[in-house]
Design an enzyme around this catalytic site. Structure first.
Site, PDB file in Angstrom:
ATOM      1  N   PHE A 112      12.035  17.464   8.702  1.00 17.19           N
ATOM      2  CA  PHE A 112      12.802  16.264   9.388  1.00 17.19           C
ATOM      3  C   PHE A 112      13.830  15.770   8.447  1.00 17.19           C
ATOM      4  CE2 PHE A 112      12.359  11.383   9.357  1.00 17.19           C
ATOM      5  CZ  PHE A 112      13.327  11.027  10.187  1.00 17.19           C
TER       6      PHE A 112
ATOM      7  N   TYR B  36      -1.895  11.366  -1.767  1.00 18.41           N
ATOM      8  CA  TYR B  36      -0.611  11.625  -1.319  1.00 18.41           C
ATOM      9  C   TYR B  36       0.535  10.849  -2.678  1.00 18.41           C
ATOM     10  CZ  TYR B  36       3.968  11.134   0.812  1.00 18.41           C
ATOM     11  OH  TYR B  36       5.281  11.320   1.129  1.00 18.41           O
TER      12      TYR B  36
ATOM     13  N   VAL C 129       3.675   6.971  11.834  1.00 16.63           N
ATOM     14  CA  VAL C 129       3.124   5.901  12.864  1.00 16.63           C
ATOM     15  C   VAL C 129       3.892   6.142  14.213  1.00 16.63           C
ATOM     16  CG1 VAL C 129       4.521   4.017  11.969  1.00 16.63           C
ATOM     17  CG2 VAL C 129       2.284   3.244  13.229  1.00 16.63           C
TER      18      VAL C 129
HETATM   19  P1  NAD Z   1       8.554  17.485   7.053  1.00 14.26           P
HETATM   20  O1  NAD Z   1       6.995  17.619   7.224  1.00 14.26           O
HETATM   21  O2  NAD Z   1       9.365  17.153   8.302  1.00 14.26           O
HETATM   22  O3  NAD Z   1       9.290  18.118   6.005  1.00 14.26           O
HETATM   23  C1  NAD Z   1       8.338  19.007   5.181  1.00 14.26           C
HETATM   24  C2  NAD Z   1       8.959  20.394   4.982  1.00 14.26           C
HETATM   25  O4  NAD Z   1       8.657  21.025   3.932  1.00 14.26           O
HETATM   26  C3  NAD Z   1       8.549  21.151   6.249  1.00 14.26           C
HETATM   27  O5  NAD Z   1       9.683  21.818   6.587  1.00 14.26           O
HETATM   28  C4  NAD Z   1       7.711  22.116   5.633  1.00 14.26           C
HETATM   29  O6  NAD Z   1       7.467  23.284   6.577  1.00 14.26           O
HETATM   30  C5  NAD Z   1       7.793  22.334   4.256  1.00 14.26           C
HETATM   31  N1  NAD Z   1       6.907  22.653   3.429  1.00 14.26           N
HETATM   32  C6  NAD Z   1       5.974  22.216   3.269  1.00 14.26           C
HETATM   33  N2  NAD Z   1       5.210  22.823   2.262  1.00 14.26           N
HETATM   34  C7  NAD Z   1       5.936  23.776   1.643  1.00 14.26           C
HETATM   35  C8  NAD Z   1       5.611  24.699   0.668  1.00 14.26           C
HETATM   36  N3  NAD Z   1       4.462  24.876   0.179  1.00 14.26           N
HETATM   37  N4  NAD Z   1       6.729  25.730   0.431  1.00 14.26           N
HETATM   38  C9  NAD Z   1       7.818  25.594   1.268  1.00 14.26           C
HETATM   39  N5  NAD Z   1       8.086  24.483   2.474  1.00 14.26           N
HETATM   40  C10 NAD Z   1       7.175  23.698   2.571  1.00 14.26           C
HETATM   41  O7  NAD Z   1       8.479  15.900   6.375  1.00 14.26           O
HETATM   42  P2  NAD Z   1       9.575  14.886   5.952  1.00 14.26           P
HETATM   43  O8  NAD Z   1       9.279  13.554   6.521  1.00 14.26           O
HETATM   44  O9  NAD Z   1      11.091  15.527   6.349  1.00 14.26           O
HETATM   45  O10 NAD Z   1       9.581  14.756   4.408  1.00 14.26           O
HETATM   46  C11 NAD Z   1      10.411  15.428   3.424  1.00 14.26           C
HETATM   47  C12 NAD Z   1      10.126  14.959   2.103  1.00 14.26           C
HETATM   48  O11 NAD Z   1      10.156  13.368   1.988  1.00 14.26           O
HETATM   49  C13 NAD Z   1       8.592  15.008   1.770  1.00 14.26           C
HETATM   50  O12 NAD Z   1       8.637  15.503   0.384  1.00 14.26           O
HETATM   51  C14 NAD Z   1       8.019  13.735   2.017  1.00 14.26           C
HETATM   52  O13 NAD Z   1       6.812  13.519   1.119  1.00 14.26           O
HETATM   53  C15 NAD Z   1       9.121  13.038   1.604  1.00 14.26           C
HETATM   54  N6  NAD Z   1       9.124  11.428   2.273  1.00 14.26           N
HETATM   55  C16 NAD Z   1       8.966  11.610   3.659  1.00 14.26           C
HETATM   56  C17 NAD Z   1       9.007  10.075   4.089  1.00 14.26           C
HETATM   57  C18 NAD Z   1       9.103   9.708   5.724  1.00 14.26           C
HETATM   58  O14 NAD Z   1       8.863   8.716   5.960  1.00 14.26           O
HETATM   59  N7  NAD Z   1       9.463  10.854   6.465  1.00 14.26           N
HETATM   60  C19 NAD Z   1       8.923   8.960   3.216  1.00 14.26           C
HETATM   61  C20 NAD Z   1       8.707   9.104   1.984  1.00 14.26           C
HETATM   62  C21 NAD Z   1       8.773  10.449   1.448  1.00 14.26           C
END
Ligand code: NAD
Length: 313
Positions: free
Chosen positions: A11, A144, A183
């Site tokens: 995302f 987490y 959520v």
């Molecule tokens: P997401 O799940 O859409 O993106 C994570 C991506 O990482 C996915 O494309 C997944 O396939 C890839 N991935 C996971 N494990 C992997 C691995 N071992 N090797 C290679 N690729 C891997 O989630 P997101 O919401 O886009 O989150 C992106 C980052 O931002 C994450 O680190 C998440 O913890 C952090 N984050 C997100 C939010 C939110 O509200 N969306 C809030 C705080 C932090």
């Protein structure tokens, strides 16, 4: 300028790829496609400036290949599902901590000196007062959150020891098109299954702030541009906050449903699951001093995300 975006098919990562390409960067994505999707990047098909490497950061060799020749690493790969750690804490240890360690090792060995890391408001756990600023104690209540705090600590040590200039961004709930967890997504999925009865995890009074993806990317680029020190931390969130019940009402309004029976499922203290936080919102004063101003508030961000999600298959 060459960037690696880990988790670039996810995302936030895919929106970041959009922005970097737009700004003229050459971009490599490494992603294991566990939650990421090719469709999130499909609109760049044929653009030779984008390279997609399918691989897993838990594998040290993959990390070495991924960082080879890049100037900056934007580290967004992780398992972002906070609830997963209730039953499978090892997932967050491996996907977040081990993967980040491998990546840092590869950066050290390949001499890559700039890093932007996607951390989370969950490192603060259950703060006494909201909004919390960056100086608040790090006391995560989920594995987490603990895994993100561990990554931050590793990054700090690598910054000092090996001169990797790092920016840690502690994101609140980032929402918008392509979001497939959290959520809003859960509630929409549940309402699709049963538009008459909705089970809400927690007592509905849990407080969060929501930032729209365009604002989050703006903040990310701004923080990156100002990363002239070895280690910087910024909260990335909104100036207001809303309850889970408000989120539910916005979604029900967008989907145009009537008479939905709402059933709350709280565990202790009204939260939804062990490791869930009752009240969290971030102070963004530090980011505002760089000139940041979110264009959309929490309500608008949730509404716009719900609109997109209901039009997505
Ligand atoms: P997401 O799940 O859409 O993106 C994570 C991506 O990482 C996915 O494309 C997944 O396939 C890839 N991935 C996971 N494990 C992997 C691995 N071992 N090797 C290679 N690729 C891997 O989630 P997101 O919401 O886009 O989150 C992106 C980052 O931002 C994450 O680190 C998440 O913890 C952090 N984050 C997100 C939010 C939110 O509200 N969306 C809030 C705080 C932090």
């Amino acid at each position: 300028r060459r960037a690696l975006v880990t988790g670039g098919a996810g995302f936030i990562g895919s929106h970041l790829v959009d922005r970097l390409l737009k700004n003229g960067w050459i971009v490599r994505v490494v992603d294991n496609f566990s939650s990421g999707r090719y469709s999130n990047l499909a609109h760049h098909k044929g653009d030779s400036r984008l390279e997609i490497l399918r691989g897993d950061l838990k594998d040290a060799e993959t990390c070495m290949r991924a960082v080879d020749g890049v100037d900056v690493v934007f580290h967004y790969a992780a398992n972002p599902e906070v609830r997963v750690s209730t039953t499978n804490p090892d997932i967050h240890f491996n996907e977040n901590v081990v993967a980040t360690f491998n990546l840092l090792e590869a950066m050290r060995k390949k001499d890559v000196r700039r890093l932007v890391f996607a951390s989370s408001s969950s490192v603060y756990g259950e703060p006494e007062e909201i909004p919390v600023d960056e100086g608040a104690p790090i006391r995560p209540v989920s594995v987490y959150g603990a895994s993100k705090a561990a990554c931050e600590a590793l990054i700090h040590a690598y910054s000092r020891l090996y001169g990797i200039k790092s920016v840690v961004l502690r994101y609140a709930n980032v929402v918008g098109p392509r979001l497939r967890h959290g959520v809003i997504y859960d509630i929409i999925q549940k309402l699709r299954m049963n538009p008459r009865r909705l089970e809400v995890l927690g007592d509905g009074t849990q407080v969060r702030s929501y930032i729209y993806i365009a604002d989050a990317i703006e903040a990310t680029m701004l923080a990156f541009k100002n990363a002239n020190d070895y280690f910087k931390v910024y909260n990335v969130g909104n100036e207001d906050w809303i309850t889970v019940d408000e989120v539910v009402n916005i979604i029900i309004e967008v989907i145009e449903l009537n008479n939905v029976e709402i059933v709350h499922k709280p565990i202790a203290h009204g939260v939804g699951w062990p490791g869930d936080v009752k009240r969290i919102a971030l102070s963004i004063e530090k980011l505002k001093r760089l000139g940041f101003k979110p264009k959309m508030d929490s309500i608008e961000s949730v509404r716009e995300t719900a609109r997109h999600a209901t039009s997505e298959p």
